[in-house]
Design a protein around this motif. Structure first.
Motif, PDB file in Angstrom:
ATOM      1  N   LYS A  54      47.393  57.248  52.021  1.00 15.30           N
ATOM      2  CA  LYS A  54      46.021  56.999  52.466  1.00 15.30           C
ATOM      3  C   LYS A  54      45.113  56.696  51.267  1.00 15.30           C
ATOM      4  CE  LYS A  54      42.423  58.861  55.513  1.00 15.30           C
ATOM      5  NZ  LYS A  54      41.275  58.547  54.620  1.00 15.30           N
ATOM      6  N   THR A  55      45.284  57.446  50.189  1.00 13.34           N
ATOM      7  CA  THR A  55      44.468  57.222  48.985  1.00 13.34           C
ATOM      8  C   THR A  55      44.706  55.826  48.418  1.00 13.34           C
ATOM      9  OG1 THR A  55      44.583  59.582  48.466  1.00 13.34           O
ATOM     10  CG2 THR A  55      43.962  58.102  46.677  1.00 13.34           C
ATOM     11  N   TYR A  56      45.969  55.412  48.387  1.00 15.36           N
ATOM     12  CA  TYR A  56      46.294  54.092  47.842  1.00 15.36           C
ATOM     13  C   TYR A  56      45.699  52.979  48.698  1.00 15.36           C
ATOM     14  CZ  TYR A  56      49.656  55.724  44.279  1.00 15.36           C
ATOM     15  OH  TYR A  56      50.237  56.297  43.174  1.00 15.36           O
ATOM     16  N   ILE A  57      45.781  53.125  50.006  1.00 15.63           N
ATOM     17  CA  ILE A  57      45.216  52.101  50.894  1.00 15.63           C
ATOM     18  C   ILE A  57      43.687  52.142  50.839  1.00 15.63           C
ATOM     19  CG2 ILE A  57      44.994  51.361  53.303  1.00 15.63           C
ATOM     20  CD1 ILE A  57      47.873  52.293  53.740  1.00 15.63           C
ATOM     21  N   ASP A  58      43.121  53.340  50.805  1.00 11.57           N
ATOM     22  CA  ASP A  58      41.664  53.468  50.738  1.00 11.57           C
ATOM     23  C   ASP A  58      41.095  52.783  49.502  1.00 11.57           C
ATOM     24  OD1 ASP A  58      41.420  54.810  53.105  1.00 11.57           O
ATOM     25  OD2 ASP A  58      41.171  56.806  52.214  1.00 11.57           O
ATOM     26  N   GLN A  59      41.821  52.838  48.393  1.00 20.56           N
ATOM     27  CA  GLN A  59      41.357  52.177  47.176  1.00 20.56           C
ATOM     28  C   GLN A  59      41.171  50.678  47.398  1.00 20.56           C
ATOM     29  OE1 GLN A  59      40.486  53.352  43.932  1.00 20.56           O
ATOM     30  NE2 GLN A  59      39.762  51.219  43.896  1.00 20.56           N
ATOM     31  N   GLU A  60      42.120  50.076  48.095  1.00 19.50           N
ATOM     32  CA  GLU A  60      42.031  48.632  48.337  1.00 19.50           C
ATOM     33  C   GLU A  60      40.947  48.315  49.376  1.00 19.50           C
ATOM     34  OE1 GLU A  60      43.460  47.275  45.992  1.00 19.50           O
ATOM     35  OE2 GLU A  60      44.608  49.085  45.528  1.00 19.50           O
ATOM     36  N   LEU A  61      40.788  49.199  50.352  1.00 26.27           N
ATOM     37  CA  LEU A  61      39.704  49.010  51.326  1.00 26.27           C
ATOM     38  C   LEU A  61      38.347  49.104  50.631  1.00 26.27           C
ATOM     39  CD1 LEU A  61      41.045  51.106  54.356  1.00 26.27           C
ATOM     40  CD2 LEU A  61      40.885  48.603  54.210  1.00 26.27           C
ATOM     41  N   GLN A  62      38.218  50.026  49.680  1.00 24.98           N
ATOM     42  CA  GLN A  62      36.963  50.158  48.941  1.00 24.98           C
ATOM     43  C   GLN A  62      36.686  48.909  48.112  1.00 24.98           C
ATOM     44  OE1 GLN A  62      37.064  53.786  46.629  1.00 24.98           O
ATOM     45  NE2 GLN A  62      37.596  55.031  48.431  1.00 24.98           N
ATOM     46  N   ASP A  63      37.735  48.405  47.431  1.00 28.43           N
ATOM     47  CA  ASP A  63      37.528  47.201  46.610  1.00 28.43           C
ATOM     48  C   ASP A  63      37.186  45.999  47.477  1.00 28.43           C
ATOM     49  OD1 ASP A  63      37.869  48.517  44.251  1.00 28.43           O
ATOM     50  OD2 ASP A  63      39.942  47.885  43.919  1.00 28.43           O
ATOM     51  N   TRP A  64      37.784  45.919  48.632  1.00 31.94           N
ATOM     52  CA  TRP A  64      37.461  44.839  49.570  1.00 31.94           C
ATOM     53  C   TRP A  64      35.995  44.960  50.011  1.00 31.94           C
ATOM     54  CZ3 TRP A  64      39.708  44.693  55.204  1.00 31.94           C
ATOM     55  CH2 TRP A  64      39.284  43.520  55.855  1.00 31.94           C
ATOM     56  N   ALA A  65      35.589  46.197  50.356  1.00 32.77           N
ATOM     57  CA  ALA A  65      34.204  46.429  50.801  1.00 32.77           C
ATOM     58  C   ALA A  65      33.202  46.133  49.694  1.00 32.77           C
ATOM     59  CB  ALA A  65      34.054  47.866  51.284  1.00 32.77           C
ATOM     60  N   ASN A  66      33.504  46.555  48.479  1.00 34.11           N
ATOM     61  CA  ASN A  66      32.534  46.473  47.390  1.00 34.11           C
ATOM     62  C   ASN A  66      32.579  45.167  46.610  1.00 34.11           C
ATOM     63  OD1 ASN A  66      31.704  49.117  47.947  1.00 34.11           O
ATOM     64  ND2 ASN A  66      33.243  49.998  46.582  1.00 34.11           N
ATOM     65  N   LEU A  67      33.730  44.522  46.608  1.00 37.08           N
ATOM     66  CA  LEU A  67      33.905  43.340  45.760  1.00 37.08           C
ATOM     67  C   LEU A  67      34.146  42.058  46.534  1.00 37.08           C
ATOM     68  CD1 LEU A  67      36.268  44.966  43.094  1.00 37.08           C
ATOM     69  CD2 LEU A  67      33.833  44.468  42.807  1.00 37.08           C
ATOM     70  N   GLY A  68      34.549  42.165  47.788  1.00 43.00           N
ATOM     71  CA  GLY A  68      34.892  40.954  48.526  1.00 43.00           C
ATOM     72  C   GLY A  68      35.988  40.191  47.815  1.00 43.00           C
ATOM     73  N   VAL A  69      35.830  38.904  47.723  1.00 48.96           N
ATOM     74  CA  VAL A  69      36.863  38.047  47.144  1.00 48.96           C
ATOM     75  C   VAL A  69      37.136  38.364  45.680  1.00 48.96           C
ATOM     76  CG1 VAL A  69      35.316  36.172  46.428  1.00 48.96           C
ATOM     77  CG2 VAL A  69      37.685  35.652  47.093  1.00 48.96           C
ATOM     78  N   GLU A  70      36.158  38.959  44.997  1.00 51.57           N
ATOM     79  CA  GLU A  70      36.342  39.270  43.583  1.00 51.57           C
ATOM     80  C   GLU A  70      37.420  40.333  43.361  1.00 51.57           C
ATOM     81  OE1 GLU A  70      34.943  37.607  41.130  1.00 51.57           O
ATOM     82  OE2 GLU A  70      33.916  36.353  42.607  1.00 51.57           O
ATOM     83  N   GLY A  71      37.797  41.031  44.447  1.00 51.49           N
ATOM     84  CA  GLY A  71      38.867  42.016  44.327  1.00 51.49           C
ATOM     85  C   GLY A  71      40.176  41.413  43.838  1.00 51.49           C
ATOM     86  N   THR A  73      40.593  39.603  41.314  1.00 47.55           N
ATOM     87  CA  THR A  73      40.660  39.681  39.850  1.00 47.55           C
ATOM     88  C   THR A  73      39.963  40.910  39.280  1.00 47.55           C
ATOM     89  OG1 THR A  73      38.706  38.253  39.735  1.00 47.55           O
ATOM     90  CG2 THR A  73      40.871  37.183  39.546  1.00 47.55           C
ATOM     91  N   GLU A  74      38.962  41.445  40.008  1.00 47.83           N
ATOM     92  CA  GLU A  74      38.143  42.519  39.457  1.00 47.83           C
ATOM     93  C   GLU A  74      38.456  43.889  40.059  1.00 47.83           C
ATOM     94  OE1 GLU A  74      36.235  41.839  36.908  1.00 47.83           O
ATOM     95  OE2 GLU A  74      36.839  39.736  37.113  1.00 47.83           O
ATOM     96  N   GLY A  75      39.308  43.956  41.054  1.00 48.79           N
ATOM     97  CA  GLY A  75      39.638  45.235  41.673  1.00 48.79           C
ATOM     98  C   GLY A  75      40.348  46.157  40.691  1.00 48.79           C
ATOM     99  N   LYS A  76      40.407  47.434  41.036  1.00 49.01           N
ATOM    100  CA  LYS A  76      41.120  48.396  40.194  1.00 49.01           C
ATOM    101  C   LYS A  76      42.570  47.974  40.025  1.00 49.01           C
ATOM    102  CE  LYS A  76      42.282  53.296  39.780  1.00 49.01           C
ATOM    103  NZ  LYS A  76      42.194  54.648  40.392  1.00 49.01           N
ATOM    104  N   ASN A  77      43.155  47.473  41.105  1.00 52.11           N
ATOM    105  CA  ASN A  77      44.514  46.922  41.077  1.00 52.11           C
ATOM    106  C   ASN A  77      44.410  45.473  41.554  1.00 52.11           C
ATOM    107  OD1 ASN A  77      45.592  49.709  40.745  1.00 52.11           O
ATOM    108  ND2 ASN A  77      44.917  49.915  42.866  1.00 52.11           N
ATOM    109  N   PRO A  78      44.144  44.545  40.642  1.00 55.03           N
ATOM    110  CA  PRO A  78      43.832  43.172  41.068  1.00 55.03           C
ATOM    111  C   PRO A  78      44.866  42.610  42.049  1.00 55.03           C
ATOM    112  CG  PRO A  78      43.465  43.426  38.723  1.00 55.03           C
ATOM    113  CD  PRO A  78      44.123  44.686  39.176  1.00 55.03           C
ATOM    114  N   TRP A  79      44.366  42.062  43.152  1.00 57.67           N
ATOM    115  CA  TRP A  79      45.243  41.628  44.230  1.00 57.67           C
ATOM    116  C   TRP A  79      46.080  40.407  43.855  1.00 57.67           C
ATOM    117  CZ3 TRP A  79      40.312  41.470  47.708  1.00 57.67           C
ATOM    118  CH2 TRP A  79      39.874  42.785  47.930  1.00 57.67           C
ATOM    119  N   LEU A  80      45.588  39.636  42.909  1.00 55.68           N
ATOM    120  CA  LEU A  80      46.236  38.371  42.573  1.00 55.68           C
ATOM    121  C   LEU A  80      47.711  38.560  42.219  1.00 55.68           C
ATOM    122  CD1 LEU A  80      45.172  35.456  42.447  1.00 55.68           C
ATOM    123  CD2 LEU A  80      44.896  35.747  39.979  1.00 55.68           C
TER     124      LEU A  80
END
Length: 421
Positions: A54-71, A73-80
């Motif tokens: 849950k913590t791992y998924i929540d991190q990505e949900l937070q980055d999506w919420a806070n960063l949008g597409v910038e996640g 490259t700029e997310g804690k664990n960049p999606w690219l």
């Protein structure tokens, strides 16, 4: 260890000596209506959820919420390049080099993508060899490949069957098939661990036999990845696929893994389906460049990674890495050996274990065959708080998972089975 003993005290002693026992606390254990832990022996169908998932998924949900597409490259664990976070640990688990492994798609989709490249039939060599009691999805997939290439799916399919009155496939019979039909067989595609019997096949022996006769060799390791030491690189297999929701605890319907042997890593002449994620990472976003294929297993990707599913896989892989996969395999042999000992001590003529007794020819699954089965014993076990898996016509599959099952789980399960018998 073969000096197993009867009695609850011995089970408690084994748990006290188990250096991995604390990992059970890292998983959500399903409970009965009274709030007591169920005995969960069904990780060969769906692994339990690590508490950190849950913590791992929540991190990505937070980055999506806070960063949008910038996640990306700029997310804690960049999606690219999120799939790359999974590669090293996954490669270690299946015994491969990082360049040989990628996580993508779902299991049967990956099987088809591999067959696009590695099933290249000719009028004289077009048949596919699978085990006689292969997982149905594998059988359906190879039959459809035969039809897709214009061949009859019955004529083109060769089955490596167990001998009459036996449950396990025999390597002498495989050798006979290849000696008689090897020049007609384009692909040998075997389940690394048979879903029904739990038989762990000798991948290197099968690969060497197939290659000796000019066949391509691949494996569906759905019941092997995270369960046994597959040693895919050493096996020499051309390709392999596996799911991550059984022994790798990534959640229902989660992504699949794929292995392509390093000797194919730079072969751009191999036929394949392609997409932009198999294109050179440095020029991928120029969009209008001609296709420039990535080397290794990554060169079979089509699409950008589905992050939420990969986050769940990453959580589980981190738990496995912390435990140490070699140590898990050691405990698995001890746990399953103890389970086998207790079942055999029942001396009941109505049940027998059809899984190989040699620990090197099985993982943690024991398949218990029930005489005159009508599923009633399985239903009674379920009602007694033991979650197992029924497979027609007459087998209860039980998998004591070393990450979260205890020796007392095994003892208590057999005690309940004894009462029901």
């Amino acid at each position: 260890m073969t000096n197993y003993k009867l009695g609850l005290d011995f089970a408690k002693q084994l748990d006290d000596q188990d250096q991995l026992s604390d990992f059970r606390q890292q998983f959500h254990i399903p409970k009965d209506k009274n709030g007591k832990d169920l005995i969960y022996f069904c990780g060969n169908s769906l692994g339990l959820q690590p508490k950190i998932t849950k913590t791992y998924i929540d991190q990505e949900l937070q980055d999506w919420a806070n960063l949008g597409v910038e996640g990306h490259t700029e997310g804690k664990n960049p999606w690219l390049h999120y799939h790359e976070f999974l590669t090293d640990t996954m490669a270690n688990i299946v015994g491969a080099k990082p360049i040989e492994v990628v996580v993508m798609n779902s299991l049967t989709a990956n099987l088809h993508f591999m067959m696009v490249s590695f099933y290249q039939p000719t009028p004289k060599r077009y048949k596919i060899l699978i085990e006689g009691d292969a997982f149905p999805s594998d059988k359906y997939a190879v039959e459809s490949q035969l039809r897709h290439h214009g061949y009859d799916d019955k004529d083109g399919l060769i089955l490596w069957k167990a001998r009459k009155g036996e449950e396990l496939a025999n390597y002498d019979d495989l050798e006979t098939i290849l000696n008689e039909h090897g020049d007609e067989i384009a692909l040998v595609m075997i389940g690394g661990v048979n879903y029904y019997t739990g038989q762990f096949f000798d991948l290197k022996r099968i690969t060497d036999l197939g290659h000796k006769h000019g066949c391509v060799v691949g494996f569906d390791c759905a019941h092997g990845a995270g369960n046994v030491q597959l040693n895919l690189n050493d096996s020499g297999a051309d390709f392999a696929v596996w799911c991550t929701y059984k022994y790798l605890n990534s959640g229902p319907g989660s992504l699949s893994g794929a292995f392509v042997h390093e000797r194919h890593a730079n072969n751009k002449d191999l036929n394949r389906f392609t997409g932009w994620w198999s294109h050179n990472k440095k020029t991928r976003f120029r969009m209008r460049d001609e296709f420039d294929q990535l080397p290794g297993a990554e060169g079979w990707q089509l699409s950008n990674p589905p992050i939420l599913s990969m986050a769940a896989i990453r959580a589980s892989l981190d738990v496995i890495k912390e435990a140490g996969f070699d140590k898990l395999c050691e405990k698995s042999k001890l746990l399953t050996g103890y389970f086998e000992f207790l079942i055999n001590q029942l001396n009941n003529k109505d049940i027998k274990i059809i899984t190989p007794s040699d620990p090197n020819q099985r993982g943690c699954q024991l398949s218990i065959q029930v005489k005159n089965a009508d599923k009633s014993l399985y239903d009674k076990l379920t009602n007694a708080g033991v979650i197992t898996d029924w497979r027609e016509p007459d087998v209860i599959r039980c998998a004591p998972i070393p990450l979260y099952n205890s020796f007392q789980d095994v003892y208590n399960m057999v005690e309940r089975l004894k009462q029901l018998l």
